[in-house]
Design a protein around this motif. Structure first.
Motif, PDB file in Angstrom:
ATOM      1  N   UNK A  38       7.289  -8.476 -48.648  1.00  0.00           N
ATOM      2  CA  UNK A  38       6.446  -9.653 -48.427  1.00  0.00           C
ATOM      3  C   UNK A  38       6.578 -10.185 -47.007  1.00  0.00           C
ATOM      4  N   UNK A  39       5.485 -10.800 -46.553  1.00  0.00           N
ATOM      5  CA  UNK A  39       5.442 -11.321 -45.187  1.00  0.00           C
ATOM      6  C   UNK A  39       6.436 -12.449 -44.961  1.00  0.00           C
ATOM      7  N   UNK A  40       6.583 -13.315 -45.950  1.00  0.00           N
ATOM      8  CA  UNK A  40       7.485 -14.455 -45.792  1.00  0.00           C
ATOM      9  C   UNK A  40       8.929 -14.028 -45.604  1.00  0.00           C
ATOM     10  N   UNK A  41       9.370 -13.114 -46.439  1.00  0.00           N
ATOM     11  CA  UNK A  41      10.748 -12.622 -46.330  1.00  0.00           C
ATOM     12  C   UNK A  41      10.960 -11.928 -44.990  1.00  0.00           C
ATOM     13  N   UNK A  42       9.975 -11.150 -44.574  1.00  0.00           N
ATOM     14  CA  UNK A  42      10.072 -10.461 -43.282  1.00  0.00           C
ATOM     15  C   UNK A  42      10.114 -11.471 -42.137  1.00  0.00           C
ATOM     16  N   UNK A  43       9.290 -12.493 -42.213  1.00  0.00           N
ATOM     17  CA  UNK A  43       9.221 -13.484 -41.140  1.00  0.00           C
ATOM     18  C   UNK A  43      10.550 -14.215 -40.954  1.00  0.00           C
ATOM     19  N   UNK A  74       7.544  -0.203 -40.759  1.00  0.00           N
ATOM     20  CA  UNK A  74       7.518  -1.653 -40.941  1.00  0.00           C
ATOM     21  C   UNK A  74       6.387  -2.091 -41.856  1.00  0.00           C
ATOM     22  N   UNK A  75       5.249  -1.423 -41.794  1.00  0.00           N
ATOM     23  CA  UNK A  75       4.147  -1.739 -42.713  1.00  0.00           C
ATOM     24  C   UNK A  75       4.593  -1.504 -44.143  1.00  0.00           C
ATOM     25  N   UNK A  76       5.238  -0.377 -44.396  1.00  0.00           N
ATOM     26  CA  UNK A  76       5.738  -0.067 -45.735  1.00  0.00           C
ATOM     27  C   UNK A  76       6.744  -1.124 -46.183  1.00  0.00           C
ATOM     28  N   UNK A 102      15.928   4.117 -47.126  1.00  0.00           N
ATOM     29  CA  UNK A 102      16.447   5.246 -46.362  1.00  0.00           C
ATOM     30  C   UNK A 102      15.284   6.005 -45.712  1.00  0.00           C
ATOM     31  N   UNK A 103      14.209   6.201 -46.487  1.00  0.00           N
ATOM     32  CA  UNK A 103      13.035   6.891 -45.952  1.00  0.00           C
ATOM     33  C   UNK A 103      12.380   6.054 -44.845  1.00  0.00           C
ATOM     34  N   UNK A 104      12.243   4.747 -45.062  1.00  0.00           N
ATOM     35  CA  UNK A 104      11.665   3.875 -44.039  1.00  0.00           C
ATOM     36  C   UNK A 104      12.507   3.915 -42.761  1.00  0.00           C
ATOM     37  N   UNK A 122      16.078  -8.703 -39.462  1.00  0.00           N
ATOM     38  CA  UNK A 122      15.394  -7.508 -38.978  1.00  0.00           C
ATOM     39  C   UNK A 122      14.341  -7.894 -37.932  1.00  0.00           C
ATOM     40  N   UNK A 123      13.502  -8.878 -38.220  1.00  0.00           N
ATOM     41  CA  UNK A 123      12.474  -9.306 -37.276  1.00  0.00           C
ATOM     42  C   UNK A 123      13.106  -9.910 -36.020  1.00  0.00           C
ATOM     43  N   UNK A 124      14.157 -10.687 -36.205  1.00  0.00           N
ATOM     44  CA  UNK A 124      14.839 -11.278 -35.044  1.00  0.00           C
ATOM     45  C   UNK A 124      15.350 -10.188 -34.108  1.00  0.00           C
ATOM     46  N   UNK A 125      15.933  -9.126 -34.687  1.00  0.00           N
ATOM     47  CA  UNK A 125      16.436  -8.021 -33.871  1.00  0.00           C
ATOM     48  C   UNK A 125      15.295  -7.252 -33.196  1.00  0.00           C
ATOM     49  N   UNK A 126      14.208  -7.046 -33.921  1.00  0.00           N
ATOM     50  CA  UNK A 126      13.039  -6.384 -33.324  1.00  0.00           C
ATOM     51  C   UNK A 126      12.543  -7.164 -32.118  1.00  0.00           C
TER      52      UNK A 126
END
Length: 69
Positions: free
Chosen positions: A17-22, A9-11, A61-63, A26-30
């Motif tokens: 970017x933080x905004x897109x992740x927020x 997740x850090x990678x 794929x690696x992540x 993916x974040x909702x499912x986590x």
């Protein structure tokens, strides 16, 4: 989260970017505890400038592999 999940997740966040992740599914499912669903979301983030990029496919794929390890 496991150390592997955190590393993946850090990678990912560093790259998108933080905004897109927020705002991501993916974040909702986590947050809902659906780790398999979150892992599946990683491979959807392979576009830049509207183009599918092989380099991003490889990175995601690696992540995903690290996340699921």
């Amino acid at each position: 989260l496991t150390d592997q999940q955190r590393a993946a997740l850090v990678s990912f966040v560093f790259n998108v970017g933080e905004g897109a992740f927020a705002r991501s599914t993916l974040l909702r499912l986590l947050n809902a505890g659906d780790y398999d669903g979150a892992a599946d979301q990683l491979t959807r983030w392979v576009y830049a400038g509207g183009q599918r990029l092989a380099g991003l496919e490889n990175r995601r794929r690696h992540e995903q592999q690290v996340f699921l390890a």
